[in-house]
Design a protein around this motif. Structure first.
Motif, short mmCIF file in Angstrom:
data_model
loop_
_atom_site.label_atom_id
_atom_site.label_comp_id
_atom_site.label_asym_id
_atom_site.label_seq_id
_atom_site.Cartn_x
_atom_site.Cartn_y
_atom_site.Cartn_z
N PHE A 363 0.86 -1.20 -0.01
CA PHE A 363 0.11 -0.02 -0.09
C PHE A 363 0.77 1.16 -0.13
O PHE A 363 1.92 1.28 0.78
CB PHE A 363 -0.71 0.10 1.30
CG PHE A 363 -2.08 -0.85 1.04
CD1 PHE A 363 -3.30 -0.37 0.63
CD2 PHE A 363 -2.00 -2.17 1.45
CE1 PHE A 363 -4.61 -1.17 0.45
CE2 PHE A 363 -3.11 -3.19 1.40
CZ PHE A 363 -4.59 -2.55 0.81
N VAL A 364 0.68 2.26 -0.92
CA VAL A 364 1.20 3.69 -1.04
C VAL A 364 0.23 4.47 -0.72
O VAL A 364 -1.01 4.33 -1.02
CB VAL A 364 2.16 3.72 -2.09
CG1 VAL A 364 3.35 2.64 -2.06
CG2 VAL A 364 1.33 3.47 -3.35
N VAL A 365 0.48 5.68 -0.37
CA VAL A 365 -0.55 6.69 -0.40
C VAL A 365 0.01 8.08 -0.42
O VAL A 365 1.12 8.37 -0.21
CB VAL A 365 -1.29 6.72 1.27
CG1 VAL A 365 -0.40 6.96 2.32
CG2 VAL A 365 -2.45 7.65 1.29
N GLU A 366 -0.82 8.76 -1.11
CA GLU A 366 -0.56 10.35 -1.45
C GLU A 366 -1.53 11.25 -0.87
O GLU A 366 -2.76 10.72 -0.64
CB GLU A 366 -0.19 10.63 -2.89
CG GLU A 366 -1.45 10.43 -3.66
CD GLU A 366 -1.03 10.49 -5.26
OE1 GLU A 366 -1.39 11.56 -5.60
OE2 GLU A 366 -1.09 9.42 -5.83
N THR A 367 -1.07 12.64 -0.50
CA THR A 367 -2.03 13.38 0.11
C THR A 367 -3.02 13.93 -1.09
O THR A 367 -2.89 13.74 -2.31
CB THR A 367 -1.44 14.76 0.74
OG1 THR A 367 -2.47 15.37 1.13
CG2 THR A 367 -0.67 15.29 -0.49
N THR A 368 -4.46 14.37 -0.71
CA THR A 368 -5.21 15.03 -1.71
C THR A 368 -5.20 16.27 -1.82
O THR A 368 -5.72 16.88 -2.53
CB THR A 368 -6.67 14.71 -1.36
OG1 THR A 368 -6.92 15.30 0.03
CG2 THR A 368 -7.15 13.39 -1.46
N GLY A 369 -3.99 16.91 -1.13
CA GLY A 369 -3.59 18.10 -1.40
C GLY A 369 -4.34 19.32 -0.13
O GLY A 369 -4.28 18.79 1.17
N ASN A 370 -4.74 20.32 -0.27
CA ASN A 370 -5.30 21.27 0.73
C ASN A 370 -6.13 20.65 1.70
O ASN A 370 -7.17 20.00 1.52
CB ASN A 370 -6.15 21.98 0.05
CG ASN A 370 -6.63 23.22 0.89
OD1 ASN A 370 -6.46 23.07 2.12
ND2 ASN A 370 -7.38 24.01 0.06
N GLN A 371 -5.51 20.38 3.05
CA GLN A 371 -6.19 19.62 4.00
C GLN A 371 -6.96 20.65 4.75
O GLN A 371 -7.35 20.18 6.00
CB GLN A 371 -5.09 18.84 4.74
CG GLN A 371 -4.35 18.10 3.92
CD GLN A 371 -5.44 16.73 3.70
OE1 GLN A 371 -6.06 16.05 4.67
NE2 GLN A 371 -5.46 16.37 2.42
N SER A 372 -7.32 21.75 4.52
CA SER A 372 -8.18 22.74 5.18
C SER A 372 -9.52 21.87 5.47
O SER A 372 -10.13 21.40 4.61
CB SER A 372 -8.51 24.00 4.50
OG SER A 372 -9.81 24.63 4.88
#
Ligand code: AMP
Ligand code: MG
Length: 411
Positions: A363-372
Motif C-alpha cells: 500500500f502506498v498513499v499520497e495526499t489529496t492536497g489542501n487539508q483545510s
C-alpha cells in the motif's frame, strides 16, 4: 510536544468509549417482507428450513448415467428427459441414459452426469468419450450448499445485497428486524442558504445536510431533515426540542465552537446534558456529545470536512450499537508508505485525506492536497483516511503511516 499541548481535549478513543458506554440498542422489532429488508438489522437468527439444493441435481447439460453401465463402453439409448422443473418420471430401463439439463433433478439410481460436449449421438444411442468417471461426477448433491437447520445468518447482522438472495434460496419470505434508528438533523448558521437560491454577500450554500443525510441512510437509519436554522438561540432551542421529540439521535452541524454566534453547546447545556465537548482530533475538534431527553445528541462542527469526518469516525460506531448491529467493525488500519509529504503538528490525531494505491503488493498513499477542514475537495478526491498519531509531527516521503480505507458508507 505531546497531547498536553492540547489541554482539555479528549483523546478520540476515550470519547468513543464514553459514547458507546451509554448506548442501549433499540429493542423494538418489526416483520418485513424479504425484499424490503435490505439495510435493516436482523433481530433473529436465520435457520434454513430446507436443504439447498433440495434434491440431487445436474451441474451440466448432458446425460445422466449409471457408472457401471457407462464402464461397459456401449452406446446408451436415451430413455427420456429430465429438465429443470420437469424431472424424469418414467421407468429407467437398464443400459440407457437420460438427457438432463443443468439444475434438473437426477433420476433415481443415477451416479454421474456426462457433459454433452463429451457425448455423440448415434443411431444406436449416445456414445461417450469417457467411460470411467468418479461417482457423483457433475451432480450437485442435496444439501451441498446448506443443510436444513444450518444457521445461515445471526441476529445482529445488517442485511446486505448478498444476504437477501441468500435468504431467498431458503424460501424465507419475511424477517424480524430491529426498527431503524431515527436521526433528526439540521444545519445551523445565518450564512447558510438552500440550493437553488442566489447567494448574497457573505452567504454560502448549506452543503452539510447533503453530507449528513447520505451517511444517515448508509448507516441504516431513517433521516429526518429539519432544514437550516439561523444562529438565533430561541429558534435553535425550539428546534432542539422538536428534534428530540421526533428522533433517537439529534445531529446538528455548526455553531459548536467558541465564536460569538456559536450557541449549540450552551443550548445543549440548557435543554439537555453535555457528555463531552472538544476532542484531540483534526479536523473535528469542537465535536460535542450529550443527551436531549431520551435522545442522544451529536453536535458536528460546521466545516464540511469536519462534519462528515466526525459523522464517520464518531457517530457511525454509536449508531451501529444503537441499531443492534453487533457485527459492525471499525475500519482497519493498514500500513502504507507515503508517496508525498504530510504536514502535521503534534497534539491531535489527524485524519488527513489520502489516495491509496497498491504498488507491487505494497500500500502506498499520497495526499489529496489542501487539508483545510473547509476544503471538501480533499474528501471528494480521497479513498482513505491517513490517520496520523497524536504525538507525530510532519511526515516525509517514504515513511510508514496508517491508512483506513473508506467503508461502504462513504460510497
Ligand atoms: P461553525 O462551526 O458554525 O463556526 O462553522 C464553521 C465553518 O463551517 C464556517 O466557515 C461556516 O460557514 C461553515 N459551515 C457551517 N455550516 C455549514 C454548512 N451547513 N454547510 C457548509 N458550510 C458550513
Ligand atoms: Mg456557524
Amino acid at each position: 510536544m505531546g497531547c498536553c499541548d492540547a489541554p482539555g481535549l479528549m483523546p478520540l478513543e476515550e470519547a468513543l468509549e464514553k459514547m458507546l458506554a451509554g448506548i442501549k440498542p433499540i429493542q423494538s422489532t418489526l416483520q418485513l417482507p424479504l425484499a424490503e429488508a435490505i439495510g435493516f438489522v436482523l433481530a433473529e437468527d436465520i435457520l434454513s428450513p430446507i436443504n439447498v439444493p433440495p434434491f440431487d441435481n445436474s451441474a451440466m447439460d448432458g446425460y445422466a448415467v449409471r457408472i457401471n453401465e457407462l464402464a461397459q463402453n456401449q452406446p446408451l439409448p436415451v430413455a427420456g428427459k429430465s429438465f429443470a422443473g420437469q424431472p424424469f418420471e418414467g421407468e429407467w430401463s437398464p443400459m440407457t441414459c437420460v438427457r438432463i439439463m443443468t439444475g434438473a433433478q437426477v433420476p433415481q439410481g443415477c451416479d454421474a452426469v456426462i457433459m454433452q460436449e463429451q457425448a455423440t449421438i448415434t443411431e444406436d444411442g449416445v456414445v461417450f468419450c469417457q467411460t470411467q468417471v468418479k461417482p457423483n461426477c457433475n451432480i450437485r448433491p442435496v444439501g451441498d450448499d446448506i443443510h436444513q437447520g444450518d444457521i445461515v445468518l445471526t441476529k445482529g447482522a445488517r442485511l446486505t445485497a448478498r444476504d437477501i438472495p441468500m435468504i431467498a434460496t431458503l424460501g424465507v419470505s419475511h424477517l424480524t428486524v430491529f426498527r431503524k434508528p431515527k436521526i433528526a438533523f439540521f444545519s445551523t448558521g445565518d450564512e447558510l442558504k438552500p440550493l437553488g437560491t442566489q447567494l448574497k454577500a457573505g452567504e454560502i450554500y448549506d452543503s452539510n445536510r447533503y453530507g449528513i443525510k447520505p451517511l444517515i441512510i448508509n448507516f441504516g437509519c431513517e433521516p429526518i431533515d429539519l432544514g437550516i436554522i439561523p444562529d438565533c438561540p430561541k429558534t435553535l432551542k425550539e428546534t432542539f426540542e422538536k428534534a428530540q421529540s421526533l428522533a433517537d439521535v439529534v445531529v446538528t452541524s455548526g455553531g459548536v465552537s467558541v465564536g460569538e454566534a456559536d450557541f449549540t453547546k450552551d443550548i445543549l447545556d440548557e435543554v439537555g446534558q453535555i457528555g463531552f465537548w472538544k476532542l484531540a482530533i483534526k479536523p473535528g475538534k469542537p465535536f460535542a456529545f450529550g443527551s436531549l431527553g431520551d435522545a442522544w445528541f451529536c453536535g458536528l462542527p460546521g466545516n464540511p470536512v469536519s462534519a462528515v469526518l466526525t459523522m464517520y469516525v464518531l457517530v457511525q460506531p454509536m449508531i451501529a450499537k444503537l441499531a443492534g448491529h453487533t457485527q459492525w467493525k471499525a475500519p482497519e488500519s493498514i500500513p502504507a508508505i507515503t508517496r508525498t509529504a504530510f504536514k502535521k503538528v503534534p497534539g491531535r490525531t489527524d485524519y488527513q485525506r489520502g489516495i491509496y494505491s497498491i504498488e507491487n503488493g505494497q500500500f502506498v498513499v499520497e495526499t489529496t492536497g489542501n487539508q483545510s477542514s473547509g476544503a471538501f475537495r480533499s474528501m471528494s478526491l480521497a479513498n482513505c483516511f491517513v490517520v496520523l498519531e497524536r504525538e507525530r509531527g510532519s511526515i516525509e516521503v517514504g515513511e510508514t503511516v496508517s491508512i483506513q480505507l473508506f467503508n461502504s458508507t462513504l460510497y
